[in-house]
Design an enzyme around this catalytic site. Structure first.
Site: not given
Ligand code: GDP
Length: 426
Positions: A17-18, A20-21, A44-46, A226, A303, A417
């Site tokens: 999980g987390d 960057g989906k 989930a928390g995207h 996740q 969290t 990024g």
């Molecule tokens: P998700 O639940 O899979 O969407 O993941 P999260 O949102 O919890 O975590 C992804 C985190 O990584 C977020 O804060 C995004 O802004 C950040 N993020 C996503 N892609 C990138 C990337 O390519 N580089 C960086 N530095 N951060 C990223």
């Protein structure tokens, strides 16, 4: 990858999980007509960053940030209505109009306050590292055939009589677990009465809606929450979530047939993280773990918990490729590795002196494995401005080639990024 031939695509996390989906779905949603969440709940928390504004979306698909996209919360999700409305209010305050663009399956189950009390009480004894939002107990009720669904709000008197029994049962369980907390029937009735007028206008047979969209040739993204290693069947049980996060769950949780899906994109970080308890074989030693955490901002979106960090684990991603049937890989957070001189990659494991190339069923065995590493040269240059593969330093391209070869899945996207434009389409 999301094109004329691949019109119904699942986006899944292929680690813990987390990955960057949220960002990938946000980028792909530009070409989508529908974005559907199919499992999980408000855990989930995207996180999506647009310009200087950061949106944390727990239940509403991040596709909502595109004005032409219709978003669906599918039957496989357990819905926390108050949180949904808080998210909607937040979007409206920032000028995002969701009218006529957000639908909730009338078959989705509700997460109610008694589920949260039960979650907190069971976490005190079971220590799985849950987010305490009542997701697990709501799924338990669903499979125990005593859940309360969105459609039940259509007949509030009927829902009220269901509630008497459910609240009593929750209180008996709380007493058994030694908790002094009790759920109040009146609070639950009041909650449902308050929610019904706002939730019911969003309720629909969303499976039919998605089916019709697919038949009409519209583009549909199915958004997982996740990751594969947290799937209740395929993950590191019992340190897993309560639903099927993998691509098979997408068909069930969106209410369509598996044959309607024609692409599965697995999202992986260029390294590995995990929140909560349970094994993480390639967990990095200090000070590398802290460095990955700082550079990657690895703290939970919901969290705020620090995430455990480690190196890319090819055994995990190969496994995720198999159980999801991945057709493409999106590698995120490549930029986080920009400053490292050398980057270890976990190739396989050794378990009790034997070679081990698959994820063992027993969580304690996974806790005992020793990863076999290969060390790849770092590139020690910023990658955040790259928009084509050719813009990347050759060592970064070699790193991606190695991840592709080890996981057996073509890399289709590379994220460099947090911003929407910091993406390379291969
Ligand atoms: P998700 O639940 O899979 O969407 O993941 P999260 O949102 O919890 O975590 C992804 C985190 O990584 C977020 O804060 C995004 O802004 C950040 N993020 C996503 N892609 C990138 C990337 O390519 N580089 C960086 N530095 N951060 C990223």
């Amino acid at each position: 990858m999301f094109d004329e031939r691949t019109t119904c695509m699942v986006v899944v996390g292929a680690q813990w999980g987390d990955e960057g989906k949220g960002k990938l779905v946000d980028v792909l949603a530009e070409r989508a007509d529908f974005v559907v969440r199919y499992q999980g709940g408000a855990n989930a928390g995207h996180t999506v960053v647009i310009g200087d504004t950061q949106f944390v979306l727990r239940q509403i698909p991040s596709g909502i940030l595109h004005r032409s996209v219709t978003c669906v919360i599918g039957n496989g999700v357990v819905l926390e209505p108050e949180n949904l409305f808080a998210e909607l209010d937040q979007l409206h305050q920032r000028g995002i109009d969701t009218t006529g663009r957000l639908f909730v399956s009338d078959r989705a189950h509700l997460v109610l306050p008694y589920h949260k009390l039960l979650d907190a009480a069971s976490e005190r004894s079971q220590k799985l590292g849950t987010t305490g939002r009542g997701i697990g107990p709501a799924y338990e009720d669903k499979y125990g055939r005593r859940g309360i669904r969105v459609t039940d709000l259509r007949r509030v008197e009927c829902a009220q009589s269901l509630l008497t029994e459910r609240v009593d049962r929750a209180n008996r369980l709380l007493a058994m677990m030694g908790s002094s907390e009790r759920a109040r029937y009146e609070d639950h009735v009041e909650l449902l009465q308050r929610l019904a007028p706002r939730l019911l206008p969003l309720a629909a047979d969303t499976g039919l809606m998605v089916h019709r969209a697919i038949r009409a040739g519209r583009r549909v993204l199915l958004e997982g929450a996740q990751g594969a290693l947290l799937d209740v069947d395929h993950g590191t049980y019992p340190y897993v979530t309560s639903s099927n996060t993998t691509a098979g769950g997408a068909a069930v949780g969106a209410g369509i047939g598996p044959t309607a899906i024609n692409g599965v994109l697995g999202v992986v970080k260029a390294y590995t993280t995990r929140v909560g308890n349970g094994p993480l074989p390639t967990e990095a030693a200090s000070p590398f773990e802290e460095r990955l955490r700082e550079l990657g901002g690895e703290f939970g979106a919901v969290t705020g918990r620090p995430r455990r960090c480690g190196w890319f684990d090819a055994t995990v991603v190969r496994y995720a490729a198999r159980v999801n049937g991945l057709t493409g890989l999106a590698v995120t957070k490549l930029d986080v590795l920009d400053s490292f001189a050398e980057i270890p990659v976990g190739l396989a494991y050794r378990l009790d002196g034997e070679s081990c190339e698959e994820i063992p069923a027993e969580v304690e065995a996974l806790g005992r494995v020793h990863p076999i590493y290969e060390s790849l040269p770092g590139w020690q240059q910023p990658t955040g401005a790259a928009r084509r593969l050719a813009d990347l330093p050759s060592a970064a391209r070699a790193y991606l080639d190695r991840l592709e070869a080890l996981s057996g899945v073509p890399v289709r996207y590379v994220s460099v990024g947090t911003r929407r434009d910091q993406i390379i389409e291969v």
